[in-house]
Design a protein around this motif. Sequence first.
Motif, PDB file in Angstrom:
ATOM      1  N   HIS A 112      18.840  -9.982  15.218  1.00 54.80           N
ATOM      2  CA  HIS A 112      17.423 -10.368  15.111  1.00 54.80           C
ATOM      3  C   HIS A 112      16.708  -9.368  14.193  1.00 54.80           C
ATOM      4  CE1 HIS A 112      13.839 -12.498  17.109  1.00 54.80           C
ATOM      5  NE2 HIS A 112      13.365 -11.749  16.128  1.00 54.80           N
TER       6      HIS A 112
ATOM      7  N   LEU B 223      14.973  -9.360  21.421  1.00 56.68           N
ATOM      8  CA  LEU B 223      13.852  -9.287  20.480  1.00 56.68           C
ATOM      9  C   LEU B 223      13.142 -10.630  20.308  1.00 56.68           C
ATOM     10  CD1 LEU B 223      15.198  -6.882  17.694  1.00 56.68           C
ATOM     11  CD2 LEU B 223      13.678  -6.365  19.597  1.00 56.68           C
ATOM     12  N   CYS B 224      13.743 -11.689  20.837  1.00 57.80           N
ATOM     13  CA  CYS B 224      13.038 -12.977  20.790  1.00 57.80           C
ATOM     14  C   CYS B 224      11.832 -12.888  21.727  1.00 57.80           C
ATOM     15  CB  CYS B 224      13.965 -14.116  21.201  1.00 57.80           C
ATOM     16  SG  CYS B 224      14.942 -14.753  19.833  1.00 57.80           S
TER      17      CYS B 224
ATOM     18  N   CYS C  41      18.598 -12.931  23.530  1.00 57.47           N
ATOM     19  CA  CYS C  41      18.235 -11.928  22.525  1.00 57.47           C
ATOM     20  C   CYS C  41      16.970 -11.196  22.985  1.00 57.47           C
ATOM     21  CB  CYS C  41      17.988 -12.618  21.186  1.00 57.47           C
ATOM     22  SG  CYS C  41      17.209 -11.554  19.976  1.00 57.47           S
TER      23      CYS C  41
ATOM     24  N   HIS D 204      14.220 -15.822  14.944  1.00 55.99           N
ATOM     25  CA  HIS D 204      15.536 -15.253  15.240  1.00 55.99           C
ATOM     26  C   HIS D 204      16.424 -15.432  14.005  1.00 55.99           C
ATOM     27  CE1 HIS D 204      18.863 -14.112  17.978  1.00 55.99           C
ATOM     28  NE2 HIS D 204      19.583 -14.972  17.288  1.00 55.99           N
TER      29      HIS D 204
HETATM   30 ZN   LIG Z   1      16.218 -13.152  18.720  1.00 53.52          ZN
END
Ligand SMILES: [Zn+2]
Length: 305
Positions: free
Chosen positions: A144, A67-68, A65, A106
């Motif tokens: 996310h 955006l993590c 992911c 998340h």
């Molecule tokens: Zn994430």
Amino acid sequence: MIEIESFIYRQLESSPLFYTNFNNMRLSALRTVQFNGFSYTLQMNPARIQSATADISKKPDTSRCFLCRANLIQGQIPYEYNDDFFIAVNPFPIGENHLTIISQRHQDQGIMKIVDKFVQMADDMPGYVVFYNGPKCGASAPFHLHLQACKAVSLPVFAQIESLKRLYTIDSAEFSSTNVYKIDDTTRRFIVIQTIDRSQLQYHIEKILREINFIYQSVEPEVNMGILFEDGYYTVTIFPRDKHRPEEYFRTENRIVCSPGYADLAGMIPVSVRDNFYSISENDITSIMRQVCISLEKFNALNIS
Ligand SMILES: [Zn+2]
């Protein structure tokens, strides 16, 4: 209050990628398409192609992911905003000082659980529009939770709101210090909330979102929503959505590559394909917006009083 300018300066100074992409966005060609009393701005922005064509059906785990926190792109600096969110400069900006406001955890995109935090973000960033894209209407990372923000000058609808209200209000409701408008401007159908009263704001936003859920029989509304706090005054725009992408996106000939999100509906349309940038007409914009926005029947049924 967030020290946005110095944070962005620090990010651009330390990473050639961010510096280059911000400059490219600032220098990008713009084309205005004028309607009666409002306009859309097309922005030539090839870097947005991945976002415009994102496959949101795949749900990556946290190891992939983007955006993590562990997977931020190299050189990307997180700004510790609060326990729930951190802020990062958007590597593919479409507006002045474009930021992504990212959940520390998340978790799926959803607005009902964060209206109070959303209002707080607008408070903390006066002059900026803080905005949200629902999981199936513009969010390129629905897996996310995140919001975005950019300077209000980048989103034409805010400078045009008085003209839109005057020409295209089809229904309105007045509460003690809050006004709610339903606007159908021949392209978009949307709700505007204006107030000076912060305590009423959250109540009215949640009320409208529940109404949209009622109309669509949903628990998480598919909406694009933005809040601007400026000069002690809140302006909220909420665009309920029927569709993620218009039929123009799926054409084999004369295809228009677009996945409208909040910025598009707020009048700033990033265009990633050069031919589209020159050819998109008033009729194309009307067709696209009419398909992706709430239908007239549903809009009429939406109770704002
Ligand atoms: Zn994430």
